[in-house]
Scaffold this motif. Structure first.
Motif, mmCIF file in Angstrom:
data_model
loop_
_atom_site.group_PDB
_atom_site.id
_atom_site.type_symbol
_atom_site.label_atom_id
_atom_site.label_comp_id
_atom_site.label_asym_id
_atom_site.label_seq_id
_atom_site.Cartn_x
_atom_site.Cartn_y
_atom_site.Cartn_z
ATOM 1 N N THR A 100 109.446 97.477 143.914
ATOM 2 C CA THR A 100 110.785 97.720 144.012
ATOM 3 C C THR A 100 110.986 98.133 145.408
ATOM 4 N N SER A 153 114.093 100.068 152.510
ATOM 5 C CA SER A 153 112.918 100.742 152.058
ATOM 6 C C SER A 153 111.926 100.247 150.809
ATOM 7 N N GLN A 154 110.832 100.671 151.042
ATOM 8 C CA GLN A 154 109.892 99.825 149.665
ATOM 9 C C GLN A 154 109.703 101.119 148.751
ATOM 10 N N GLY A 155 109.651 101.080 147.516
ATOM 11 C CA GLY A 155 109.173 101.943 146.626
ATOM 12 C C GLY A 155 107.663 102.258 146.634
ATOM 13 N N ASN A 156 107.323 103.397 145.963
ATOM 14 C CA ASN A 156 105.841 103.791 146.067
ATOM 15 C C ASN A 156 105.049 102.710 145.343
ATOM 16 N N ASN A 157 105.339 102.206 144.444
ATOM 17 C CA ASN A 157 104.849 101.274 143.459
ATOM 18 C C ASN A 157 104.672 99.670 144.061
ATOM 19 N N SER A 195 118.945 98.619 144.321
ATOM 20 C CA SER A 195 117.465 98.589 144.099
ATOM 21 C C SER A 195 117.325 97.038 143.670
ATOM 22 N N PHE A 255 114.499 98.895 148.159
ATOM 23 C CA PHE A 255 115.858 99.698 148.130
ATOM 24 C C PHE A 255 116.872 99.350 149.521
#
Length: 126
Positions: free
Chosen positions: A78, A71-75, A21, A80
């Motif tokens: 962040t 990938s990108q986090g929902n917020n 992360s 990954f």
């Protein structure tokens, strides 16, 4: 001030999976590209996965294509790196990096990236 911090990694067996992360606490690198680089002892830093946040596209080095997923986090703060089917040659220090850009293709060279984390070690044993 953009601050990137990696987490995850550690020691795994060949064939196993792990996830890294990268938390972007500065939020100043958007829009742009997010990338994961790695560097093994005695080797140059290698870009392995790239995410273009403007176009929502990804690209990978041949050495990890089909095994790693960025990938990108929902917020949006962040991102990954999902690492599957790990091999001993994947052993390296892994760094996240970002650059503010509007280009459709993320740069592949480490020298093109502005912001960097301190790195997290991934060790894959056979």
């Amino acid at each position: 001030q953009v601050q990137l911090a990696e987490s995850g990694g550690g020691s795994v067996q060949a064939g196993e999976s792990t996830r890294l992360s990268c938390a972007d606490s500065g939020h100043a690198s958007r829009p742009g590209c997010m990338a994961w680089f790695r560097q093994a002892p005695g080797k140059e830093r290698e870009g392995v996965a790239f995410f273009n946040a403007v176009y929502s596209s990804t690209s990978y080095s041949d050495s990890v294509k089909g095994r790693f997923t960025i990938s990108q986090g929902n917020n949006k703060n962040t991102f990954f790196l999902e690492m599957n089917s790990l091999r001993p040659e994947d052993t390296a220090m892994y760094y996240c990096a970002t650059i503010r850009t509007w280009t459709s293709t993320c740069p592949r060279s480490a020298t093109d990236y502005t912001y960097w984390g301190l790195g997290t070690q991934v060790t894959v044993s056979s």
